[in-house]
Design a protein around this motif. Structure first.
Motif, PDB file in Angstrom:
ATOM      1  N   PHE A  41     -21.698   2.888 -59.583  1.00  0.00           N
ATOM      2  CA  PHE A  41     -21.483   4.322 -59.453  1.00  0.00           C
ATOM      3  C   PHE A  41     -20.612   4.635 -58.242  1.00  0.00           C
ATOM      4  N   LYS A  42     -20.814   3.929 -57.130  1.00  0.00           N
ATOM      5  CA  LYS A  42     -19.994   4.158 -55.941  1.00  0.00           C
ATOM      6  C   LYS A  42     -18.539   3.784 -56.190  1.00  0.00           C
ATOM      7  N   SER A  43     -18.321   2.683 -56.913  1.00  0.00           N
ATOM      8  CA  SER A  43     -16.952   2.232 -57.130  1.00  0.00           C
ATOM      9  C   SER A  43     -16.157   3.184 -58.024  1.00  0.00           C
ATOM     10  N   ASN A  44     -16.855   4.016 -58.781  1.00  0.00           N
ATOM     11  CA  ASN A  44     -16.182   4.975 -59.661  1.00  0.00           C
ATOM     12  C   ASN A  44     -16.370   6.420 -59.211  1.00  0.00           C
ATOM     13  N   LYS A  45     -16.845   6.594 -58.000  1.00  0.00           N
ATOM     14  CA  LYS A  45     -17.147   7.924 -57.476  1.00  0.00           C
ATOM     15  C   LYS A  45     -15.924   8.835 -57.429  1.00  0.00           C
ATOM     16  N   SER A  46     -14.768   8.280 -57.168  1.00  0.00           N
ATOM     17  CA  SER A  46     -13.565   9.093 -57.016  1.00  0.00           C
ATOM     18  C   SER A  46     -12.796   9.294 -58.319  1.00  0.00           C
ATOM     19  N   GLU A  47     -13.339   8.819 -59.422  1.00  0.00           N
ATOM     20  CA  GLU A  47     -12.676   8.971 -60.730  1.00  0.00           C
ATOM     21  C   GLU A  47     -12.592  10.452 -61.097  1.00  0.00           C
ATOM     22  N   THR A  48     -11.407  10.898 -61.496  1.00  0.00           N
ATOM     23  CA  THR A  48     -11.212  12.314 -61.833  1.00  0.00           C
ATOM     24  C   THR A  48     -10.818  12.547 -63.286  1.00  0.00           C
ATOM     25  N   SER A  49     -10.408  11.509 -63.977  1.00  0.00           N
ATOM     26  CA  SER A  49      -9.989  11.643 -65.365  1.00  0.00           C
ATOM     27  C   SER A  49     -11.209  11.876 -66.273  1.00  0.00           C
ATOM     28  N   PRO A  50     -11.271  13.031 -66.936  1.00  0.00           N
ATOM     29  CA  PRO A  50     -12.412  13.300 -67.825  1.00  0.00           C
ATOM     30  C   PRO A  50     -12.586  12.231 -68.912  1.00  0.00           C
ATOM     31  N   LYS A  51     -11.477  11.734 -69.427  1.00  0.00           N
ATOM     32  CA  LYS A  51     -11.543  10.701 -70.466  1.00  0.00           C
ATOM     33  C   LYS A  51     -12.160   9.417 -69.914  1.00  0.00           C
ATOM     34  N   LYS A  52     -11.718   8.997 -68.748  1.00  0.00           N
ATOM     35  CA  LYS A  52     -12.245   7.788 -68.117  1.00  0.00           C
ATOM     36  C   LYS A  52     -13.722   7.970 -67.763  1.00  0.00           C
ATOM     37  N   ILE A  53     -14.090   9.155 -67.291  1.00  0.00           N
ATOM     38  CA  ILE A  53     -15.489   9.421 -66.947  1.00  0.00           C
ATOM     39  C   ILE A  53     -16.358   9.318 -68.201  1.00  0.00           C
ATOM     40  N   GLU A  54     -15.893   9.850 -69.312  1.00  0.00           N
ATOM     41  CA  GLU A  54     -16.648   9.743 -70.575  1.00  0.00           C
ATOM     42  C   GLU A  54     -16.797   8.286 -70.996  1.00  0.00           C
ATOM     43  N   GLU A  55     -15.746   7.492 -70.819  1.00  0.00           N
ATOM     44  CA  GLU A  55     -15.822   6.063 -71.129  1.00  0.00           C
ATOM     45  C   GLU A  55     -16.882   5.382 -70.261  1.00  0.00           C
ATOM     46  N   LEU A  56     -16.894   5.701 -68.972  1.00  0.00           N
ATOM     47  CA  LEU A  56     -17.866   5.116 -68.055  1.00  0.00           C
ATOM     48  C   LEU A  56     -19.286   5.553 -68.411  1.00  0.00           C
ATOM     49  N   ILE A  57     -19.451   6.801 -68.804  1.00  0.00           N
ATOM     50  CA  ILE A  57     -20.766   7.289 -69.225  1.00  0.00           C
ATOM     51  C   ILE A  57     -21.232   6.511 -70.459  1.00  0.00           C
ATOM     52  N   LYS A  58     -20.328   6.277 -71.394  1.00  0.00           N
ATOM     53  CA  LYS A  58     -20.658   5.522 -72.602  1.00  0.00           C
ATOM     54  C   LYS A  58     -21.067   4.092 -72.240  1.00  0.00           C
ATOM     55  N   ILE A  59     -20.339   3.469 -71.348  1.00  0.00           N
ATOM     56  CA  ILE A  59     -20.677   2.108 -70.916  1.00  0.00           C
ATOM     57  C   ILE A  59     -22.062   2.092 -70.266  1.00  0.00           C
ATOM     58  N   GLY A  60     -22.302   3.036 -69.382  1.00  0.00           N
ATOM     59  CA  GLY A  60     -23.601   3.119 -68.705  1.00  0.00           C
ATOM     60  C   GLY A  60     -24.738   3.347 -69.681  1.00  0.00           C
ATOM     61  N   SER A  61     -24.504   4.194 -70.677  1.00  0.00           N
ATOM     62  CA  SER A  61     -25.526   4.452 -71.699  1.00  0.00           C
ATOM     63  C   SER A  61     -25.799   3.193 -72.521  1.00  0.00           C
ATOM     64  N   ASP A  62     -24.741   2.466 -72.837  1.00  0.00           N
ATOM     65  CA  ASP A  62     -24.903   1.214 -73.580  1.00  0.00           C
ATOM     66  C   ASP A  62     -25.688   0.184 -72.763  1.00  0.00           C
ATOM     67  N   VAL A  63     -25.416   0.116 -71.471  1.00  0.00           N
ATOM     68  CA  VAL A  63     -26.138  -0.807 -70.587  1.00  0.00           C
ATOM     69  C   VAL A  63     -27.612  -0.427 -70.539  1.00  0.00           C
ATOM     70  N   GLU A  64     -27.894   0.856 -70.437  1.00  0.00           N
ATOM     71  CA  GLU A  64     -29.288   1.317 -70.392  1.00  0.00           C
ATOM     72  C   GLU A  64     -30.011   0.932 -71.672  1.00  0.00           C
ATOM     73  N   LEU A  65     -29.369   1.132 -72.807  1.00  0.00           N
ATOM     74  CA  LEU A  65     -29.963   0.767 -74.093  1.00  0.00           C
ATOM     75  C   LEU A  65     -30.201  -0.739 -74.174  1.00  0.00           C
ATOM     76  N   LEU A  66     -29.235  -1.508 -73.719  1.00  0.00           N
ATOM     77  CA  LEU A  66     -29.361  -2.961 -73.715  1.00  0.00           C
ATOM     78  C   LEU A  66     -30.540  -3.411 -72.851  1.00  0.00           C
ATOM     79  N   LEU A  67     -30.644  -2.840 -71.667  1.00  0.00           N
ATOM     80  CA  LEU A  67     -31.770  -3.175 -70.785  1.00  0.00           C
ATOM     81  C   LEU A  67     -33.102  -2.843 -71.452  1.00  0.00           C
ATOM     82  N   ARG A  68     -33.165  -1.662 -72.029  1.00  0.00           N
ATOM     83  CA  ARG A  68     -34.412  -1.172 -72.611  1.00  0.00           C
ATOM     84  C   ARG A  68     -34.824  -1.955 -73.849  1.00  0.00           C
ATOM     85  N   THR A  69     -33.873  -2.453 -74.620  1.00  0.00           N
ATOM     86  CA  THR A  69     -34.206  -3.067 -75.902  1.00  0.00           C
ATOM     87  C   THR A  69     -34.044  -4.581 -75.948  1.00  0.00           C
TER      88      THR A  69
END
Length: 105
Positions: free
Chosen positions: A40-68
């Motif tokens: 999260f710190k390494s991407n703190k300065s990201e301003t591109s809405p498209k890139k932020i959505e991609e990062l959110i998707k990656i994070g959500s996928d990681v959370e699902l992977l951890l949980r399941t």
């Protein structure tokens, strides 16, 4: 919900999942905490809405992977692993553990 709120929600969800998945494993808890915070710190300065959505998707996928997909076990003997209580019924995990032992020896 705005992107900032989504990012904060994902951050909190990842940490809650980390606490559940790695309960009673202080080393894994700490390693996961550091990794989540670093990402999260390494991407703190990201301003591109498209890139932020991609990062959110990656994070959500990681959370699902951890949980399941993460299974924790306790090494009790030379060839024995017992799943941590409360995660998965033993009958569901025994074939997996047997295969793991076969491939790791």
């Amino acid at each position: 919900m705005g992107q900032a709120a989504k990012v904060l929600q994902l951050f909190k969800t990842l940490h809650r999942t980390r606490q559940q998945v790695f309960k009673n494993d202080t080393r894994a808890l700490e390693a996961a905490r550091i990794k989540i915070n670093e990402e999260f710190k390494s991407n703190k300065s990201e301003t591109s809405p498209k890139k932020i959505e991609e990062l959110i998707k990656i994070g959500s996928d990681v959370e699902l992977l951890l949980r399941t997909s993460v299974v924790q076990g306790i090494h009790t003997d030379h060839n024995t692993l017992n799943p941590t209580q409360g995660l998965i019924p033993t009958t569901a995990i025994k074939p997996f553990l047997s295969q793991l032992l076969v491939t790791s020896t």
